[in-house]
Design a protein around this motif. Structure first.
Motif, short mmCIF file in Angstrom:
data_model
loop_
_atom_site.label_atom_id
_atom_site.label_comp_id
_atom_site.label_asym_id
_atom_site.label_seq_id
_atom_site.Cartn_x
_atom_site.Cartn_y
_atom_site.Cartn_z
N MET A 1 56.35 50.46 55.75
CA MET A 1 55.24 49.62 56.16
C MET A 1 54.46 49.14 54.94
O MET A 1 54.09 47.98 54.85
CB MET A 1 54.33 50.41 57.10
CG MET A 1 53.08 49.68 57.45
SD MET A 1 53.08 49.34 59.18
CE MET A 1 51.40 49.02 59.43
N GLY A 2 54.17 50.07 54.02
CA GLY A 2 53.43 49.71 52.81
C GLY A 2 54.18 48.70 51.97
O GLY A 2 53.59 47.78 51.41
N LEU A 3 55.50 48.85 51.88
CA LEU A 3 56.32 47.93 51.11
C LEU A 3 56.30 46.53 51.73
O LEU A 3 56.21 45.53 51.03
CB LEU A 3 57.75 48.45 51.00
CG LEU A 3 58.69 47.68 50.10
CD1 LEU A 3 58.14 47.59 48.68
CD2 LEU A 3 60.07 48.32 50.10
N GLY A 4 56.33 46.48 53.04
CA GLY A 4 56.27 45.20 53.75
C GLY A 4 54.94 44.50 53.53
O GLY A 4 54.89 43.28 53.31
N TYR A 6 52.93 44.97 50.96
CA TYR A 6 52.93 44.55 49.56
C TYR A 6 53.70 43.24 49.39
O TYR A 6 53.24 42.31 48.70
CB TYR A 6 53.54 45.64 48.67
CG TYR A 6 53.69 45.19 47.23
CD1 TYR A 6 52.60 45.17 46.37
CD2 TYR A 6 54.93 44.77 46.75
CE1 TYR A 6 52.74 44.75 45.06
CE2 TYR A 6 55.07 44.35 45.44
CZ TYR A 6 53.97 44.33 44.60
OH TYR A 6 54.11 43.91 43.30
N ALA A 7 54.88 43.13 49.99
CA ALA A 7 55.69 41.92 49.90
C ALA A 7 54.95 40.71 50.49
O ALA A 7 54.99 39.62 49.93
CB ALA A 7 57.03 42.12 50.59
N LEU A 8 54.28 40.93 51.60
CA LEU A 8 53.52 39.85 52.24
C LEU A 8 52.38 39.39 51.34
O LEU A 8 52.17 38.18 51.16
CB LEU A 8 52.97 40.32 53.60
CG LEU A 8 52.12 39.31 54.36
CD1 LEU A 8 52.95 38.09 54.73
CD2 LEU A 8 51.52 39.94 55.59
N ILE A 14 51.67 34.23 45.43
CA ILE A 14 52.56 33.30 44.73
C ILE A 14 52.52 31.93 45.38
O ILE A 14 52.50 30.90 44.69
CB ILE A 14 53.99 33.85 44.68
CG1 ILE A 14 54.03 35.08 43.76
CG2 ILE A 14 54.98 32.80 44.23
CD1 ILE A 14 55.33 35.85 43.83
N MET A 15 52.48 31.86 46.69
CA MET A 15 52.54 30.59 47.41
C MET A 15 51.22 29.84 47.39
O MET A 15 51.21 28.61 47.33
CB MET A 15 52.98 30.82 48.86
CG MET A 15 54.36 31.40 49.00
SD MET A 15 55.65 30.28 48.46
CE MET A 15 55.58 29.05 49.72
#
Length: 121
Positions: A1-4, A6-8, A14-15
C-alpha cells in the motif's frame, strides 16, 4: 500500500509540478535554459511574455525604442565560463525581440540589436 501511494505521489509531482528556474541551483538553471532555447523555432511565434513566463527573469536585458518599434534583447545563462560569481554576456545566449515577438537568438542577437537603428534588421 505504501509503495502504491509513493508511486502515485511521485507520478503526480512529475506530471504536474512546473519547474521553477528561479529556485534552481545555477547549474540546473543553466541546463534548463539551454534545453529550452535549443527547442525554439521561429515558426512557433514566441513572445517575450511567453519566454519570461517559462524561463523567469533574464540574467541580462537591454531595450530601446526606435520610432514605433520596441527592441529588446534578453540573455539567459547557458554556458559556464568563469567561477567569479558574475554572469557575463559570453556565458549567455541572447534572444532578440521586436515589438514583443522573437525574431532571432544566438551569438548574433546582440549585434543585430545594436544595428537596429541603421535599418539593417
Amino acid at each position: 500500500m505504501g509503495l502504491g501511494l509513493y508511486a502515485l505521489i511521485a507520478t503526480s509531482v512529475i506530471m504536474f509540478y512546473k519547474d521553477d528556474p528561479q529556485a534552481m541551483i545555477w547549474q540546473d538553471r543553466e541546463a534548463f535554459n539551454k534545453r529550452y532555447i535549443e527547442k525554439l523555432r521561429l515558426e512557433d511565434a514566441f513572445t517575450l511574455n511567453a519566454v519570461l513566463e517559462y524561463l523567469g527573469s533574464p540574467d541580462l536585458t537591454y531595450a530601446k525604442r526606435d520610432g514605433e518599434q520596441v527592441w529588446q534583447v534578453i540573455f539567459y545563462r547557458t554556458q559556464h565560463k568563469t567561477s567569479d560569481g558574475i554572469t557575463t554576456m559570453d556565458e549567455c545566449t541572447g534572444l532578440l525581440f521586436k515589438n514583443g515577438q522573437l525574431i532571432m537568438w544566438g551569438p548574433s542577437a546582440y549585434e543585430k540589436y545594436l544595428e537596429q537603428n541603421d535599418g539593417t534588421i
